[in-house]
Design a protein around this motif. Structure first.
Motif, PDB file in Angstrom:
ATOM      1  N   THR A 103      -7.421  -2.344   6.378  1.00  0.00           N
ATOM      2  CA  THR A 103      -7.496  -1.822   4.517  1.00  0.00           C
ATOM      3  C   THR A 103      -8.546  -1.204   4.861  1.00  0.00           C
ATOM      4  OG1 THR A 103      -9.913  -3.049   5.398  1.00  0.00           O
ATOM      5  CG2 THR A 103      -7.757  -4.481   4.453  1.00  0.00           C
TER       6      THR A 103
ATOM      7  N   VAL B  95      -2.734   0.135  -4.034  1.00  0.00           N
ATOM      8  CA  VAL B  95      -2.334  -0.928  -3.799  1.00  0.00           C
ATOM      9  C   VAL B  95      -1.438  -1.373  -5.343  1.00  0.00           C
ATOM     10  CG1 VAL B  95      -3.226  -3.641  -3.092  1.00  0.00           C
ATOM     11  CG2 VAL B  95      -3.954  -1.077  -2.498  1.00  0.00           C
TER      12      VAL B  95
ATOM     13  N   VAL C 209       0.707  -1.550   0.082  1.00  0.00           N
ATOM     14  CA  VAL C 209       0.135  -0.394  -0.380  1.00  0.00           C
ATOM     15  C   VAL C 209       1.089   1.320  -0.166  1.00  0.00           C
ATOM     16  CG1 VAL C 209      -1.534   1.821   1.645  1.00  0.00           C
ATOM     17  CG2 VAL C 209      -1.878  -1.130   1.121  1.00  0.00           C
TER      18      VAL C 209
END
Lengths: 350, 23
Positions: free
Chosen positions: A292, A256, A237
């Motif tokens: 996330t 990502v 990321v």
């Protein structure tokens, strides 16, 4: 007012309600806030998450009280060199790590509490021309620093009492390393980003530089926040502070990227872009990633939150009545901290 | 991502790169 202008342009309508206000604290010392973070703190047999705020000359510890109130329990004074940032140390307790310097980090200090002496203290961990420093699990701190001749990449094992127990030197790439991220689930794997748009992979146990790959994006100087390996691919990321919109590089906040460490080839998987603001395009300034979700302060003074696996902006926190947001950090349990320069810190549940 | 995009994939990439990299 800002919220009214902002929410209609979000892709799926208004979603400010995805951020639930929990509480607020305000440092009334009048000094300009430079960073905010959280730390696990154990006292009298009780372990709790406390908020840490930093101004240029001091770092304060805040304890939660009843009814969503906060009390400042201690302030470390660091008057000689300005505080630049708080360096979060995962899975440590009763230790706060701070970077001090003028334009760049000149030294790293640990702030702590000695139960034996019943006193708060600080100790020097590292000095030098430090370009990046990140806390790793198991009380380790990795940093890159430069001398005129060469770059040094080093992992320091911190002791519970705030000293350094051991260290390991990692093989340094030629390019300056600007950020680090542990590869989750792989204790010995570490990735870094460089100022020349590369991703570097190390073996933390042997110090070997295993691979240097192009970051797979034309945006200059990405920063890595998280990395994990799945099905033989390395997912990283990245964020793009101050990325300018251009033909070669869209207006990205987070990104990502999947790398094949065997071949060095990469491919962008999910792109998260700032939502358009009421005054035109908003650009990512700084942010943080937890699990996330990514959160970032945008040039409009708003904080935006994204689902990084879908590239969807899930919430926007407009600038508050007293000013723009300047800092945003995640705390354990999907709590978002948003800080203003005047010392106001809002806690929101996402 | 398909394998053709990124080349042959190895589940043991970390061990393999460690064995191949200069000490």
């Amino acid at each position: 007012d800002a919220a009214e202008h902002l929410t209609p342009v979000l892709p799926d309508g208004p979603r400010e309600e995805n951020l639930q206000f929990v509480s607020e604290l305000k440092d009334s010392s009048g000094s300009c806030a430079v960073d905010v973070s959280t730390v696990w703190w154990e006292a009298d047999g009780c372990r709790e998450l406390r908020v840490v705020t930093a101004s240029e000359s001091s770092v304060s510890l805040w304890q939660p009280l009843a009814h969503n109130h906060w009390a400042k329990t201690y302030t470390w004074q660091l008057a000689e060199i300005p505080v630049i940032q708080i360096i979060p140390l995962p899975d440590t307790c009763n230790l706060v790590c701070v970077a001090l310097g003028e334009l760049e980090i000149g030294e790293i200090r640990l702030l702590g509490y000695s139960s034996e002496a019943d006193s708060f203290k600080h100790s020097l961990v590292k000095t030098g021309n430090i370009k990046a420093a990140v806390g790793l699990k198991e009380q380790r701190l990795v940093s890159s620093s430069r001398t005129l001749q060469e770059q040094q990449v080093e992992v320091v094992l911190l002791s519970e009492t705030g000293g350094s127990k051991d260290w390991q030197t990692l093989m340094a790439p030629e390019e300056t390393v600007t950020a680090f991220a542990e590869v989750e689930g792989m204790r010995e794997a570490l990735v870094g980003t460089t100022a020349a748009n590369s991703i570097v992979v190390w073996n933390l146990q042997t110090g070997q530089l295993l691979r240097q790959m192009h970051a797979g994006c034309s945006c200059p100087a990405p920063l890595c926040h998280r990395a994990f390996s799945d099905s033989g691919l390395l997912f990283v990321v990245l964020s793009h502070p101050h990325a300018k919109e251009s033909e070669s590089c869209g207006n990205l906040a987070f990104h990502v990227v999947a790398f094949n460490p065997r071949t060095g080839r990469s491919r962008g998987v999910v792109f998260s872009s700032p939502p358009p603001g009421w005054g035109g395009r908003q650009v990512y300034l700084e942010g943080d990633v937890w699990d996330t979700v990514g959160a970032a302060v945008l040039t409009s003074g708003a904080v935006a939150v994204w689902d990084l696996l879908r590239g969807r902006c899930g919430a926007v926190l407009p600038p508050g009545p007293s000013g723009h947001w300047a800092l945003t950090r995640w705390a354990a349990g999907a709590v978002l901290l948003a800080g203003q320069r005047d010392g106001t810190v809002g806690l929101y549940r996402y | 991502c398909s394998e053709s995009d990124l080349g042959p994939i190895s589940l043991n990439w970390f061990e393999e790169l460690t064995a191949e990299a200069p000490p």
